[in-house]
Design a protein around this motif. Structure first.
Motif, short mmCIF file in Angstrom:
data_model
loop_
_atom_site.label_atom_id
_atom_site.label_comp_id
_atom_site.label_asym_id
_atom_site.label_seq_id
_atom_site.Cartn_x
_atom_site.Cartn_y
_atom_site.Cartn_z
N GLY A 147 0.84 -1.19 0.00
CA GLY A 147 0.00 0.00 0.00
C GLY A 147 0.87 1.23 0.00
N HIS A 148 0.39 2.27 0.67
CA HIS A 148 1.19 3.49 0.75
C HIS A 148 0.68 4.36 1.89
CE1 HIS A 148 4.14 6.35 -0.71
NE2 HIS A 148 4.41 5.54 -1.73
N SER A 149 1.60 5.07 2.49
CA SER A 149 1.24 6.10 3.46
C SER A 149 1.20 7.44 2.75
CB SER A 149 2.27 6.14 4.59
OG SER A 149 3.56 6.41 4.06
N GLY A 150 0.64 8.43 3.42
CA GLY A 150 0.61 9.77 2.84
C GLY A 150 0.49 10.82 3.93
N SER A 151 1.13 11.95 3.71
CA SER A 151 0.97 13.06 4.65
C SER A 151 1.29 14.37 3.95
CB SER A 151 1.89 12.88 5.87
OG SER A 151 3.25 13.00 5.49
N LEU A 152 0.54 15.36 4.28
CA LEU A 152 0.81 16.76 3.95
C LEU A 152 0.37 17.57 5.16
CD1 LEU A 152 -0.26 17.28 0.22
CD2 LEU A 152 2.01 17.62 1.18
N PRO A 153 0.85 18.79 5.35
CA PRO A 153 0.42 19.55 6.51
C PRO A 153 -1.10 19.55 6.66
CG PRO A 153 2.21 20.68 5.41
CD PRO A 153 1.85 19.51 4.55
N GLY A 154 -1.55 19.04 7.80
CA GLY A 154 -2.97 18.97 8.08
C GLY A 154 -3.61 17.62 7.83
N PHE A 155 -2.86 16.67 7.25
CA PHE A 155 -3.48 15.39 6.87
C PHE A 155 -2.51 14.23 6.99
CE2 PHE A 155 -5.86 18.66 4.65
CZ PHE A 155 -7.17 18.30 4.91
N ILE A 156 -3.06 13.06 7.35
CA ILE A 156 -2.32 11.80 7.40
C ILE A 156 -3.20 10.74 6.75
CG2 ILE A 156 -1.20 10.08 8.89
CD1 ILE A 156 -1.06 12.19 11.07
N ALA A 157 -2.58 9.84 5.98
CA ALA A 157 -3.36 8.82 5.28
C ALA A 157 -2.60 7.51 5.23
CB ALA A 157 -3.69 9.29 3.85
N GLY A 158 -3.35 6.42 5.15
CA GLY A 158 -2.73 5.10 5.01
C GLY A 158 -3.66 4.16 4.27
N LEU A 159 -3.08 3.37 3.37
CA LEU A 159 -3.82 2.34 2.63
C LEU A 159 -2.98 1.08 2.66
CD1 LEU A 159 -5.45 2.74 -0.89
CD2 LEU A 159 -4.00 0.80 -0.38
N MET A 160 -3.58 -0.04 3.07
CA MET A 160 -2.85 -1.30 3.17
C MET A 160 -3.70 -2.45 2.63
SD MET A 160 0.28 -1.86 4.45
CE MET A 160 1.01 -0.63 3.38
N ILE A 161 -3.04 -3.37 1.92
CA ILE A 161 -3.72 -4.50 1.28
C ILE A 161 -2.99 -5.79 1.63
CG2 ILE A 161 -4.41 -5.50 -0.93
CD1 ILE A 161 -3.96 -2.56 -2.06
N ASP A 162 -3.74 -6.79 2.07
CA ASP A 162 -3.23 -8.15 2.20
C ASP A 162 -3.85 -8.94 1.05
OD1 ASP A 162 -2.73 -10.82 2.80
OD2 ASP A 162 -2.90 -10.53 4.97
N ALA A 163 -3.09 -9.08 -0.04
CA ALA A 163 -3.64 -9.72 -1.23
C ALA A 163 -3.97 -11.19 -0.99
CB ALA A 163 -2.66 -9.57 -2.40
N GLU A 164 -3.19 -11.85 -0.14
CA GLU A 164 -3.43 -13.27 0.12
C GLU A 164 -4.74 -13.49 0.84
OE1 GLU A 164 -1.27 -17.03 2.38
OE2 GLU A 164 -0.09 -15.29 1.78
N GLU A 165 -5.03 -12.62 1.82
CA GLU A 165 -6.29 -12.73 2.56
C GLU A 165 -7.44 -12.00 1.87
OE1 GLU A 165 -7.40 -14.26 5.28
OE2 GLU A 165 -5.53 -15.33 5.67
N ASP A 166 -7.12 -11.20 0.84
CA ASP A 166 -8.12 -10.42 0.11
C ASP A 166 -8.82 -9.43 1.03
OD1 ASP A 166 -9.40 -9.58 -2.16
OD2 ASP A 166 -10.80 -11.25 -2.28
N VAL A 167 -8.01 -8.76 1.88
CA VAL A 167 -8.50 -7.76 2.82
C VAL A 167 -7.68 -6.49 2.65
CG1 VAL A 167 -8.85 -7.15 5.25
CG2 VAL A 167 -9.24 -9.49 4.49
#
Length: 461
Positions: free
Chosen positions: A293-313
């Motif tokens: 996945g990927h993390s993300g940040s800019l002043p005022g914001f934090i983000a995260g996206l994560m994928i477990d392809a094997e578990e399909d979650v």
């Protein structure tokens, strides 16, 4: 009878809510929203808020920072799949005159080009992009910090170059290309370069007092392809499904799998056991699981996206504060909660409908020297070569039209496996990248390099 995949158990839903509630409270976040995807569908949405002008939900936009890089990488892989470029091409071939043209496109995607982490002052995340109208302003007079290809060093200017590459080859602005080629086909109608109501405001929370201050939201200009986008948990949940499965309207399953494949080691030794980088995707190893996945940040914001392809979650976490909740860690935890509490139910085993007798003849035990391996044919037509003692190099192989197989992973990725036959058409041995595999260890009469002692096996007194 099985439980429908779309239903999460009440205990699982409560555990998910508890995790984001702890993250919002302990991270002192004005708001935090999250979503969980399983089996290609969003199965849970959650939100916690203490202040803001709206009730956060899956349709409220937050700025996603460097998750933008994954979108940019998708555009570059599309160009590769169309034959417009090769990932091994130097940037100069397609975008001349940057001063960093020796770096390959693959190195830019994997952050191994040796470029600086940031653009020259002033701080690009808090100043308008109009201060950096040209690529030369993004790169500066000394764009390199390391020799190209020698190490992983995360580079925001590197993704500015990739955005410029897309514009050069498509003849249109990066955001216009992104909307036409990715956002619209995938139905990501709430993802945009500028905020669209309803959207969260970005806040800085004082580290030593429970007070806040609004953060400026700048148009990043030339740096947009590294961190400009705004999105929602609803859109990013759909994007996560695409990154796990592919979509032939945008990128094939094989190409998104390539994005998820490690291309660069972690940047520091202390992260070595836990992370890496593919092509526009971070790779995280936690508790025996591999997530991308990927993390993300800019002043005022934090983000995260994560994928477990094997578990399909997959999980998405967005928050509107400069620092506080570790969004990527929370996303990892949400995936873990679902995967542990409700592990994926495997598809039923089914036999192969048709089998080539010449392939079936090859299955079973083989020896590389004295190492024992088993060759197994699976229902999808692939073969797997695995060490029988747990020691050795295993791999999966995809069949080719000429009767050979190409390695898909591990040490033998890309290497050719073929069955060598005698004049009477019986199988002599397997050749795997010049390694000889025989039915018996150092089989008599087999073409084992160096020959086999004519006295054969014997004991020593």
């Amino acid at each position: 009878m099985t439980t429908p995949q779309e239903d999460l158990l009440p205990a699982t839903r409560r555990a998910l809510l508890h995790r984001i509630a702890v993250a919002q409270a302990e991270g002192r976040a004005p708001s935090l929203v999250a979503a969980v995807v399983r089996g290609g569908e969003t199965v849970w949405n959650g939100a916690r808020t203490s202040v803001d002008g709206h009730g956060p939900d899956e349709n409220v936009q937050y700025r996603i920072g460097s998750i933008t890089k994954t979108f940019t990488a998708v555009l570059v892989l599309r160009l590769r799949d169309e034959g417009v470029l090769d990932l091994g091409d130097p940037l100069e071939k397609h975008l001349p005159g940057t001063g960093a043209g020796e770096v390959t496109i693959a190195e830019l995607l994997a952050h191994t080009g040796g470029l600086a982490a940031e653009s020259p002052a002033p701080w690009w995340e808090r100043t308008p992009g109009s201060l950096r109208p040209e690529l030369a302003d993004v790169l500066g007079e000394q764009p390199f910090r390391h020799p190209a290809g020698r190490r992983h060093h995360y580079s925001n200017p590197g993704y500015a170059l990739l955005g410029a590459l897309v514009e050069e080859l498509r003849g249109a602005p990066w955001e216009e290309v992104l909307r036409r080629e990715v956002l619209e086909p995938l139905g990501l109608h709430r993802t945009s370069g500028r905020p669209q109501a309803p959207h969260a405001g970005g806040w800085a929370v004082h580290p030593w007092a429970d007070v806040m201050m609004p953060e400026p939201a700048q148009d990043l200009g030339r740096m947009a392809s590294a961190g400009q986008l705004w999105s929602t948990t609803g859109d990013l949940a759909r994007f996560a499904v695409f990154l796990a499965r592919g979509d032939d309207r945008v990128l094939s399953a094989a190409s998104v799998r390539e994005m998820r494949t490690p291309s660069a080691p972690p940047e520091t030794a202390e992260l070595a056991a836990g992370s890496g980088y593919g092509l526009g995707l971070q790779i995280v190893h936690r508790d025996g699981r591999t997530l991308v996945g990927h993390s993300g940040s800019l002043p005022g914001f934090i983000a995260g996206l994560m994928i477990d392809a094997e578990e399909d979650v997959a999980a998405v976490v967005l928050s509107n504060c400069t620092s506080g909740p570790a969004a990527l860690t929370v996303a990892v935890d949400l995936v873990r909660i679902v995967a542990q509490a409700e592990p994926k139910i495997p598809e039923p085993w089914r036999p192969i409908s048709e089998v080539d007798s010449a392939v079936l003849e090859l299955v079973g035990q083989w020896y590389w020297g004295t190492y024992a391996f088993g060759l197994r044919l699976s229902a999808d037509g692939e073969v797997g070569l695995e060490p029988l003692s747990g020691v050795g190099r295993g791999a999966r192989f995809r069949a080719n039209a000429d009767g050979t197989w190409t390695g898909l992973d591990g040490y033998y990725a890309g290497e050719l496996l073929r069955a060598v036959r005698r004049p009477d058409d019986s199988v002599s041995h397997l050749d795997l990248g010049s390694f000889v595999f025989t039915r018996q260890p150092y089989e008599e009469g087999a073409p084992v390099p160096g020959g086999v002692d004519p006295e054969g096996w014997r004991g020593i007194k």
